[in-house]
Design a protein around this motif. Structure first.
Motif, mmCIF file in Angstrom:
data_model
loop_
_atom_site.group_PDB
_atom_site.id
_atom_site.type_symbol
_atom_site.label_atom_id
_atom_site.label_comp_id
_atom_site.label_asym_id
_atom_site.label_seq_id
_atom_site.Cartn_x
_atom_site.Cartn_y
_atom_site.Cartn_z
ATOM 1 N N GLN A 173 6.727 -3.353 0.346
ATOM 2 C CA GLN A 173 5.289 -3.401 0.602
ATOM 3 C C GLN A 173 4.514 -4.025 -0.556
ATOM 4 O O GLN A 173 3.438 -4.594 -0.364
ATOM 5 N N THR A 174 5.052 -3.905 -1.765
ATOM 6 C CA THR A 174 4.346 -4.399 -2.945
ATOM 7 C C THR A 174 4.089 -5.899 -2.863
ATOM 8 O O THR A 174 3.020 -6.381 -3.246
ATOM 9 N N CYS A 175 5.057 -6.639 -2.361
ATOM 10 C CA CYS A 175 4.901 -8.088 -2.239
ATOM 11 C C CYS A 175 4.352 -8.505 -0.877
ATOM 12 O O CYS A 175 3.631 -9.503 -0.780
ATOM 13 N N HIS A 176 4.684 -7.746 0.154
ATOM 14 C CA HIS A 176 4.371 -8.189 1.511
ATOM 15 C C HIS A 176 3.071 -7.611 2.083
ATOM 16 O O HIS A 176 2.705 -7.923 3.206
ATOM 17 N N ILE A 177 2.395 -6.762 1.307
ATOM 18 C CA ILE A 177 1.052 -6.301 1.699
ATOM 19 C C ILE A 177 0.114 -6.613 0.534
ATOM 20 O O ILE A 177 -0.234 -5.744 -0.265
ATOM 21 N N PRO A 178 -0.286 -7.875 0.411
ATOM 22 C CA PRO A 178 -1.130 -8.265 -0.726
ATOM 23 C C PRO A 178 -2.519 -7.650 -0.687
ATOM 24 O O PRO A 178 -3.134 -7.435 -1.732
ATOM 25 N N THR A 179 -3.022 -7.368 0.517
ATOM 26 C CA THR A 179 -4.328 -6.725 0.668
ATOM 27 C C THR A 179 -4.283 -5.748 1.840
ATOM 28 O O THR A 179 -3.467 -5.888 2.750
ATOM 29 N N THR A 226 -11.963 14.846 -7.869
ATOM 30 C CA THR A 226 -10.594 14.919 -7.355
ATOM 31 C C THR A 226 -10.073 13.514 -7.097
ATOM 32 O O THR A 226 -10.847 12.560 -6.954
ATOM 33 N N VAL A 227 -8.750 13.381 -7.016
ATOM 34 C CA VAL A 227 -8.142 12.081 -6.742
ATOM 35 C C VAL A 227 -6.934 12.283 -5.830
ATOM 36 O O VAL A 227 -6.194 13.253 -5.960
ATOM 37 N N ALA A 228 -6.779 11.370 -4.864
ATOM 38 C CA ALA A 228 -5.656 11.420 -3.927
ATOM 39 C C ALA A 228 -5.065 10.025 -3.781
ATOM 40 O O ALA A 228 -5.780 9.015 -3.856
ATOM 41 N N TYR A 229 -3.755 9.973 -3.550
ATOM 42 C CA TYR A 229 -3.032 8.709 -3.448
ATOM 43 C C TYR A 229 -2.473 8.559 -2.037
ATOM 44 O O TYR A 229 -1.812 9.450 -1.517
ATOM 45 N N TRP A 230 -2.730 7.381 -1.443
ATOM 46 C CA TRP A 230 -2.272 7.079 -0.087
ATOM 47 C C TRP A 230 -1.445 5.793 -0.127
ATOM 48 O O TRP A 230 -1.999 4.689 -0.180
ATOM 49 N N PRO A 231 -0.113 5.905 -0.129
ATOM 50 C CA PRO A 231 0.716 4.689 -0.119
ATOM 51 C C PRO A 231 0.389 3.772 1.057
ATOM 52 O O PRO A 231 0.121 4.235 2.166
ATOM 53 N N VAL A 232 0.385 2.487 0.796
ATOM 54 C CA VAL A 232 0.030 1.467 1.783
ATOM 55 C C VAL A 232 1.318 0.933 2.406
ATOM 56 O O VAL A 232 2.172 0.385 1.712
ATOM 57 N N ASN A 233 1.453 1.069 3.724
ATOM 58 C CA ASN A 233 2.695 0.698 4.408
ATOM 59 C C ASN A 233 2.506 -0.259 5.573
ATOM 60 O O ASN A 233 3.493 -0.789 6.088
ATOM 61 N N HIS A 234 1.281 -0.454 6.018
ATOM 62 C CA HIS A 234 1.020 -1.301 7.177
ATOM 63 C C HIS A 234 0.155 -2.492 6.766
ATOM 64 O O HIS A 234 -0.199 -2.634 5.607
ATOM 65 N N MET A 235 -0.175 -3.338 7.740
ATOM 66 C CA MET A 235 -0.887 -4.587 7.476
ATOM 67 C C MET A 235 -0.004 -5.555 6.677
ATOM 68 O O MET A 235 -0.434 -6.167 5.686
ATOM 69 N N VAL A 236 1.251 -5.683 7.127
ATOM 70 C CA VAL A 236 2.190 -6.604 6.493
ATOM 71 C C VAL A 236 1.780 -8.039 6.806
ATOM 72 O O VAL A 236 1.593 -8.412 7.957
ATOM 73 N N ALA A 237 1.643 -8.846 5.767
ATOM 74 C CA ALA A 237 1.172 -10.225 5.913
ATOM 75 C C ALA A 237 2.318 -11.156 6.290
ATOM 76 O O ALA A 237 3.485 -10.855 6.052
ATOM 77 N N PRO A 238 2.016 -12.308 6.884
ATOM 78 C CA PRO A 238 3.051 -13.338 7.076
ATOM 79 C C PRO A 238 3.671 -13.695 5.732
ATOM 80 O O PRO A 238 3.005 -13.625 4.690
#
Length: 525
Positions: free
Chosen positions: A281-287, A443-455
């Protein structure tokens, strides 16, 4: 040692490039073709439920639909009742806390804070009917809502603030006769609107994904693979693959890209080597939040302002609430670059009633574990959500206020706008102590990003991370990254090694030329 091992490994790769031994991997293109073939197959149509006599009648109550479902699909109700879609909790181990039962039923977040005591509103996304009502029992199979997940007519919807019951306008017979495999529209009606609105929570799950194009998500694009949620989140006995990172502590039943794509999906081996420490996801979900904005900050301390005794709202130009009397102030963001953390699949969570030892720093609603030195950790993209929410400054615990009620006078904040009474009633509902004092804490919460994969053409470029200025990974400082970080010794060592390799190549090549020249002269004689 780990730092220098990475340096030596990188320089070794540079040397290998000079010797031209990094050959493409020809198998990966065929793997991708196989995936495309697999998911392009048309699914077998389900049985035509409109022909079943049990469903060809008027239903006065949704529980009657459930009875009709389990009269044929026997034991399926028990399967559902064993899942966290029904119980809203599961038994997990948390570091430093031992074995705990934890989930939405007793979790605290920095959005609407807590479900317990506010089920009338929150149960709109429960796979059942009447959660929170007197007499509701988790053992009552007739309260299971089969059609929220299996309606294919796309006409079914839960009623607003109706304890999980369907909207009165829903034609239950039509819905019951139109059931089938869950689609994005089934999953999305809950998961796209968590936190009180579209794309509020996740940032990568929102209503634009009902019918996305490939720029929004290459997997779910209607003109491309058109994958449904259950194509990846595979299900056995109604237990769905994948755990929500924000409310799951153990690295169990996680869903990974490698399950379809393998750990070496690229043609170039040097890119495949990145998958050892970098999540796909780090490379394939730029935004993320590409189509609609997501909420980044929620400040409850500003709630309660009224105009002529009535609540009001202020919206931005895109229709996002930036102030609501019932909830406070918000900040939003759109088309955002993620933040990045090391994550090994394990997490910790703030538990109801847990004493806050340090009130000078934001409370970690969830903590994602990981580090460079941890062999199971990978660089993972996340959305960070900041909150300012009520807490008890005497007992040093977060408050779970009662927010929802049908009418005034029951202590609910959204009706009475009184933090003391809302906190007193809410803490009593959760069997927690309350001093009578209300403060606010960050407070702070973390939500890993897994969707919206770019071409693939739009994936993160190497220089976006490997750069001295504005690196995407500037916040991760526990390892050495070539081109981002500077070390005189390392740079000199690397240049020297490259020079030796290059010089060795020249010497070797020159020697071969001299040798061949002499050999040819001897042969001429």
């Amino acid at each position: 040692m780990g730092k220098y091992f990475l340096i030596v490994a990188f320089l070794g790769i540079e040397a290998a490039v000079l010797f031209n031994i990094l050959a493409p991997n020809p198998d990966n293109a065929s793997n991708l073709d196989a995936l495309k073939t697999k998911y392009s197959k048309v699914a077998k149509k389900p049985a035509d439920h409109s022909k079943f006599a049990e469903l060809n009648k008027h239903f006065n109550n949704p529980t009657d639909v459930t009875r009709a479902c389990i009269s044929c699909h026997n034991e399926r109700d028990k399967q559902i009742m064993a899942t966290n879609h029904w119980t809203w909790q599961k038994t997990e181990y948390m570091e430093g806390k031992g074995i705990v039962n934890y989930g939405k039923i007793n979790a605290i977040n920095n959005f609407c804070i807590a479900a317990k005591g506010n089920e009338g509103s929150c149960a709109k996304c429960h796979a059942g009917f009447g959660m929170g009502q007197p007499g509701f029992a988790f053992s009552d199979s007739t309260r299971v809502d089969c059609i929220i997940c299996h309606d294919n007519s796309e006409t079914y919807m839960k009623g607003q603030d109706m304890d999980g019951y369907p909207d009165p306008k829903v034609d239950l017979a039509k819905v019951a006769q139109s059931v089938g495999k869950p689609k994005r529209s089934n999953c999305g009606v809950c998961h796209f609107y968590g936190g009180g609105g579209n794309n509020v929570k996740h940032g990568d799950l929102e209503e634009a994904l009902f019918e996305p194009n490939k720029e929004l998500d290459v997997h779910m694009a209607v003109e491309n693979m058109n994958l449904q949620c259950v194509d990846c989140h595979k299900t056995t006995d109604h237990k769905i693959k994948g755990n929500l990172y924000s409310v799951s502590s153990m690295d169990l039943n996680r869903l990974s890209c490698e399950e379809c794509h393998s750990a070496t999906p690229h043609k170039e081996d040097i890119i495949n080597e990145h998958t050892l420490k970098v999540a796909c996801q780090t490379c394939h979900i730029p935004t993320y939040a590409k189509a609609n904005a997501t909420k980044l900050e929620w400040d409850w301390s500003t709630a309660g302002d009224l105009r002529n005794g009535e609540p009001y709202e202020i919206d931005d130009k895109d229709g996002n609430h930036i102030y609501l009397s019932i909830k406070g102030s918000f900040k939003w963001g759109k088309n955002l670059k993620p933040d990045y953390v090391w994550f090994n699949g394990k997490a910790n969570h703030y538990l109801m009633g847990e004493v806050i030892s340090d009130t000078t720093h934001p409370v970690q609603i969830n903590t994602l574990y990981g580090s460079y030195s941890d062999v199971n950790s990978k660089i993972t993209p996340v959305k960070i959500h900041l909150g300012n929410q009520p807490y008890d400054p005497i007992n040093h615990i977060l408050i779970t206020p009662k927010l929802y009620a049908d009418k005034k006078g029951e202590g609910a904040y959204w009706q009475d706008f009184n933090w003391q009474t809302a906190s007193e009633v809410g803490m009593k509902d959760n069997n927690l102590p309350f001093s009578g004092k209300v403060g606010f804490i960050k407070t702070v919460a973390y939500w890993p990003v897994n969707h919206m994969v770019a071409p693939k053409e739009e994936s993160v470029n190497c220089t976006e991370c490997h750069t001295k200025s504005n690196s995407r990974l500037a916040g991760l400082g526990d390892f050495y990254m070539p081109a981002r970080d500077h070390s005189s010794f390392i740079d000199t060592f690397g240049i020297t090694l490259i020079a030796i390799v290059f010089g060795g190549s020249l010497i070797h090549g020159g020697a071969r030329i001299v040798y061949n020249s002499k050999k040819n002269k001897k042969e001429d004689k």
